[in-house]
Motif scaffolding. Structure first.
Motif, PDB file in Angstrom:
ATOM      1  N   ALA A  82       0.816  -1.212   0.000  1.00 37.08           N
ATOM      2  CA  ALA A  82       0.000   0.000   0.000  1.00 37.08           C
ATOM      3  C   ALA A  82       0.851   1.263   0.000  1.00 37.08           C
ATOM      4  CB  ALA A  82      -0.931  -0.002   1.213  1.00 37.08           C
ATOM      5  N   ARG A  83       2.075   1.171   0.486  1.00 36.10           N
ATOM      6  CA  ARG A  83       2.956   2.333   0.512  1.00 36.10           C
ATOM      7  C   ARG A  83       3.537   2.638  -0.863  1.00 36.10           C
ATOM      8  NH1 ARG A  83       6.376   0.662   5.979  1.00 36.10           N
ATOM      9  NH2 ARG A  83       4.564   0.464   7.362  1.00 36.10           N
ATOM     10  N   LEU A  84       3.339   1.721  -1.795  1.00 39.57           N
ATOM     11  CA  LEU A  84       3.966   1.851  -3.112  1.00 39.57           C
ATOM     12  C   LEU A  84       2.950   2.116  -4.215  1.00 39.57           C
ATOM     13  CD1 LEU A  84       6.287  -1.267  -2.737  1.00 39.57           C
ATOM     14  CD2 LEU A  84       6.875   1.117  -2.249  1.00 39.57           C
ATOM     15  N   THR A  85       1.671   2.123  -3.878  1.00 40.29           N
ATOM     16  CA  THR A  85       0.641   2.288  -4.901  1.00 40.29           C
ATOM     17  C   THR A  85      -0.167   3.552  -4.636  1.00 40.29           C
ATOM     18  OG1 THR A  85      -0.897   0.921  -3.617  1.00 40.29           O
ATOM     19  CG2 THR A  85       0.415  -0.191  -5.303  1.00 40.29           C
ATOM     20  N   ALA A  86      -0.486   4.253  -5.723  1.00 37.91           N
ATOM     21  CA  ALA A  86      -1.327   5.440  -5.584  1.00 37.91           C
ATOM     22  C   ALA A  86      -2.783   5.053  -5.373  1.00 37.91           C
ATOM     23  CB  ALA A  86      -1.190   6.318  -6.830  1.00 37.91           C
ATOM     24  N   VAL A  87      -3.188   3.943  -5.985  1.00 34.55           N
ATOM     25  CA  VAL A  87      -4.563   3.467  -5.884  1.00 34.55           C
ATOM     26  C   VAL A  87      -4.538   1.996  -5.477  1.00 34.55           C
ATOM     27  CG1 VAL A  87      -6.736   3.084  -7.098  1.00 34.55           C
ATOM     28  CG2 VAL A  87      -5.320   5.071  -7.673  1.00 34.55           C
ATOM     29  N   ALA A  88      -5.257   1.652  -4.441  1.00 38.11           N
ATOM     30  CA  ALA A  88      -5.300   0.259  -3.987  1.00 38.11           C
ATOM     31  C   ALA A  88      -6.096  -0.579  -4.979  1.00 38.11           C
ATOM     32  CB  ALA A  88      -5.935   0.175  -2.605  1.00 38.11           C
ATOM     33  N   PRO A  89      -5.652  -1.797  -5.259  1.00 46.21           N
ATOM     34  CA  PRO A  89      -6.421  -2.658  -6.154  1.00 46.21           C
ATOM     35  C   PRO A  89      -7.742  -3.064  -5.513  1.00 46.21           C
ATOM     36  CG  PRO A  89      -4.603  -3.863  -5.161  1.00 46.21           C
ATOM     37  CD  PRO A  89      -4.419  -2.433  -4.784  1.00 46.21           C
ATOM     38  N   PRO A  90      -8.726  -3.439  -6.323  1.00 48.86           N
ATOM     39  CA  PRO A  90     -10.008  -3.889  -5.776  1.00 48.86           C
ATOM     40  C   PRO A  90      -9.805  -5.040  -4.798  1.00 48.86           C
ATOM     41  CG  PRO A  90     -10.177  -3.567  -8.140  1.00 48.86           C
ATOM     42  CD  PRO A  90      -8.727  -3.425  -7.796  1.00 48.86           C
ATOM     43  N   TYR A  91     -10.617  -5.076  -3.755  1.00 47.54           N
ATOM     44  CA  TYR A  91     -10.631  -6.112  -2.724  1.00 47.54           C
ATOM     45  C   TYR A  91      -9.504  -5.963  -1.690  1.00 47.54           C
ATOM     46  CZ  TYR A  91     -13.442  -8.312  -6.399  1.00 47.54           C
ATOM     47  OH  TYR A  91     -14.366  -8.559  -7.375  1.00 47.54           O
ATOM     48  N   ALA A  92      -8.584  -5.000  -1.884  1.00 46.52           N
ATOM     49  CA  ALA A  92      -7.460  -4.880  -0.952  1.00 46.52           C
ATOM     50  C   ALA A  92      -7.922  -4.488   0.445  1.00 46.52           C
ATOM     51  CB  ALA A  92      -6.445  -3.881  -1.479  1.00 46.52           C
ATOM     52  N   GLU A  93      -8.939  -3.636   0.541  1.00 44.06           N
ATOM     53  CA  GLU A  93      -9.408  -3.216   1.859  1.00 44.06           C
ATOM     54  C   GLU A  93      -9.970  -4.395   2.647  1.00 44.06           C
ATOM     55  OE1 GLU A  93     -12.483   0.001   3.896  1.00 44.06           O
ATOM     56  OE2 GLU A  93     -11.889   0.215   1.801  1.00 44.06           O
ATOM     57  N   ARG A  94     -10.534  -5.356   1.935  1.00 43.08           N
ATOM     58  CA  ARG A  94     -11.119  -6.525   2.597  1.00 43.08           C
ATOM     59  C   ARG A  94     -10.112  -7.641   2.800  1.00 43.08           C
ATOM     60  NH1 ARG A  94     -12.111 -10.091   5.010  1.00 43.08           N
ATOM     61  NH2 ARG A  94     -13.928 -11.445   5.184  1.00 43.08           N
ATOM     62  N   TYR A  95      -9.286  -7.895   1.796  1.00 41.86           N
ATOM     63  CA  TYR A  95      -8.400  -9.054   1.831  1.00 41.86           C
ATOM     64  C   TYR A  95      -6.929  -8.703   1.995  1.00 41.86           C
ATOM     65  CZ  TYR A  95     -12.562 -11.553   0.351  1.00 41.86           C
ATOM     66  OH  TYR A  95     -13.832 -12.069   0.294  1.00 41.86           O
ATOM     67  N   GLY A  96      -6.624  -7.409   2.111  1.00 42.55           N
ATOM     68  CA  GLY A  96      -5.256  -7.011   2.406  1.00 42.55           C
ATOM     69  C   GLY A  96      -4.333  -7.095   1.208  1.00 42.55           C
ATOM     70  N   GLY A  97      -3.052  -6.935   1.492  1.00 42.85           N
ATOM     71  CA  GLY A  97      -2.023  -6.974   0.460  1.00 42.85           C
ATOM     72  C   GLY A  97      -0.784  -7.672   0.969  1.00 42.85           C
ATOM     73  N   SER A  98       0.260  -7.633   0.161  1.00 42.29           N
ATOM     74  CA  SER A  98       1.520  -8.293   0.516  1.00 42.29           C
ATOM     75  C   SER A  98       2.440  -7.331   1.259  1.00 42.29           C
ATOM     76  CB  SER A  98       2.222  -8.800  -0.744  1.00 42.29           C
ATOM     77  OG  SER A  98       1.423  -9.745  -1.418  1.00 42.29           O
ATOM     78  N   ALA A  99       3.313  -7.916   2.084  1.00 41.22           N
ATOM     79  CA  ALA A  99       4.290  -7.119   2.814  1.00 41.22           C
ATOM     80  C   ALA A  99       5.586  -7.903   2.923  1.00 41.22           C
ATOM     81  CB  ALA A  99       3.773  -6.757   4.204  1.00 41.22           C
ATOM     82  N   VAL A 100       6.659  -7.176   3.078  1.00 40.56           N
ATOM     83  CA  VAL A 100       7.975  -7.778   3.264  1.00 40.56           C
ATOM     84  C   VAL A 100       8.604  -7.131   4.498  1.00 40.56           C
ATOM     85  CG1 VAL A 100       9.076  -6.106   1.739  1.00 40.56           C
ATOM     86  CG2 VAL A 100      10.185  -8.295   2.134  1.00 40.56           C
ATOM     87  N   ALA A 101       9.367  -7.929   5.236  1.00 45.13           N
ATOM     88  CA  ALA A 101      10.091  -7.411   6.396  1.00 45.13           C
ATOM     89  C   ALA A 101      11.479  -8.040   6.416  1.00 45.13           C
ATOM     90  CB  ALA A 101       9.343  -7.716   7.690  1.00 45.13           C
ATOM     91  N   THR A 102      12.477  -7.230   6.777  1.00 39.30           N
ATOM     92  CA  THR A 102      13.856  -7.711   6.750  1.00 39.30           C
ATOM     93  C   THR A 102      14.623  -7.212   7.958  1.00 39.30           C
ATOM     94  OG1 THR A 102      14.574  -5.813   5.416  1.00 39.30           O
ATOM     95  CG2 THR A 102      13.877  -7.789   4.227  1.00 39.30           C
ATOM     96  N   ARG A 103      15.618  -7.986   8.362  1.00 37.94           N
ATOM     97  CA  ARG A 103      16.436  -7.638   9.529  1.00 37.94           C
ATOM     98  C   ARG A 103      17.229  -6.361   9.268  1.00 37.94           C
ATOM     99  NH1 ARG A 103      15.438  -8.577  14.161  1.00 37.94           N
ATOM    100  NH2 ARG A 103      14.785 -10.655  13.457  1.00 37.94           N
ATOM    101  N   TRP A 104      17.712  -6.188   8.043  1.00 38.47           N
ATOM    102  CA  TRP A 104      18.496  -5.025   7.665  1.00 38.47           C
ATOM    103  C   TRP A 104      17.664  -4.180   6.703  1.00 38.47           C
ATOM    104  CZ3 TRP A 104      19.975 -10.140   7.286  1.00 38.47           C
ATOM    105  CH2 TRP A 104      20.805 -10.581   8.319  1.00 38.47           C
ATOM    106  N   PRO A 105      17.845  -2.862   6.698  1.00 45.07           N
ATOM    107  CA  PRO A 105      17.026  -2.019   5.818  1.00 45.07           C
ATOM    108  C   PRO A 105      17.132  -2.483   4.362  1.00 45.07           C
ATOM    109  CG  PRO A 105      18.236  -0.665   7.378  1.00 45.07           C
ATOM    110  CD  PRO A 105      18.770  -2.060   7.541  1.00 45.07           C
TER     111      PRO A 105
END
Length: 295
Positions: A82-105
């Motif tokens: 969501a931080r990378l898109t200007a417009v959320a795709p359909p169904y994202a508010e209900r079913y969410g989106g993908s995320a990544v997390a890492t130990r180092w930036p």
């Protein structure tokens, strides 16, 4: 059971070794089920201490920020699609989106929208990030997902090919790691393509399926044994004893990374038991330990 990770700084270095990494993938299941699930996932993330994390179905809106709750106190750096898109795709508010997390930036190098004409109800993009691995260099980590409908394997095949193109565009010297919920069992064409067992459209690749290398047992991650999955299985599959392995960690092979290695040491399920009566998600997670380095 996977024990807390002891990094290579804790062991003698009689010869040069690479860095030990822990990779985790989990479908968070948006905001279904017991509202205490997110805190339960957060507690286990702190215990497992992963270095690379792929998360699916994470809700991120102005009202709800699940990623911050999930990563609180873990020390991980997170990015939601969501931080990378200007417009959320359909169904994202209900079913969410993908995320990544890492130990180092990490640095986001591309976000891939994998919606297809026959799989438009897939709001989950795939995220590709480069991660600096101390003492070893940069690694490409892709947090991926695929079409969910049982009859959408043709779409999943095209999505798998697109993921390999994504890798090729941003590949680093260290082996690429792809993790996520692929909604397909190991015998499906999309997974067989990724693991080098069949070609698609005259093309072939080769990634190591971490579970096939180091896992024990069938490794089912979407299963009727999980009470949270039972309603979905009853609705979609309508077969009461359904059990499948849908969640994967893939590692780039020698063919694409001839000057580096990524040795898969262990692969196990995570979040596959209740804690205080709370099941973490409708999927079980997969946690993999590897040793990655040059040479």
């Amino acid at each position: 059971m996977i024990l807390p990770l002891h990094r290579n700084r804790d062991r003698p270095r009689l010869i040069r070794l690479g860095m030990r990494l822990r990779i985790l993938t989990l479908n968070v299941w948006n905001d279904e089920g017991d509202p205490r699930r997110l805190d339960r996932i957060n507690r286990e993330l702190r215990t497992l201490a992963p270095d690379l994390v792929a998360l699916q179905e994470v809700i991120q809106t102005t009202e709800r920020n699940q990623l911050d709750v999930l990563l609180d106190g873990t020390g991980l750096h997170g990015t939601h699609q969501a931080r990378l898109t200007a417009v959320a795709p359909p169904y994202a508010e209900r079913y969410g989106g993908s995320a990544v997390a890492t130990r180092w930036p990490h640095q986001v190098v591309e976000m891939l929208d994998l919606r297809q004409s026959d799989a438009l109800d897939v709001p989950w993009c795939s995220l590709a990030v480069t991660v600096p691995i101390p003492g070893e260099g940069k690694l490409l980590f892709i947090a991926a997902t695929a079409a969910w409908r049982l009859d959408a394997e043709a779409a999943r095949e095209r999505q798998a090919v697109a993921l390999t193109d994504l890798d090729a565009r941003h590949r680093q010297a260290l082996p690429t790691i792809i993790a996520g919920d692929f909604n397909a069992s190991p015998d499906a064409a999309s997974i067989r393509f990724l693991t080098g067992l069949q070609s698609i459209g005259g093309r072939s690749v080769r990634y190591h399926d971490a579970w096939a290398v180091a896992g024990k047992g069938p490794g089912h991650t979407w299963t009727a044994d999980n009470p949270n999955a039972k309603s979905g299985i009853d609705q979609i599959v309508r077969q009461p004893d359904y059990r499948r392995r849908f969640d994967y960690v893939f590692v780039g092979s020698w063919h694409a990374h001839p000057k580096a290695h990524c040795h898969i040491e262990t692969a196990a399920l995570a979040f596959d038991h209740p804690a205080d009566g709370i099941w973490a998600s409708d999927h079980f997670g997969v946690v993999v330990d590897v040793e990655v380095g040059n040479g």
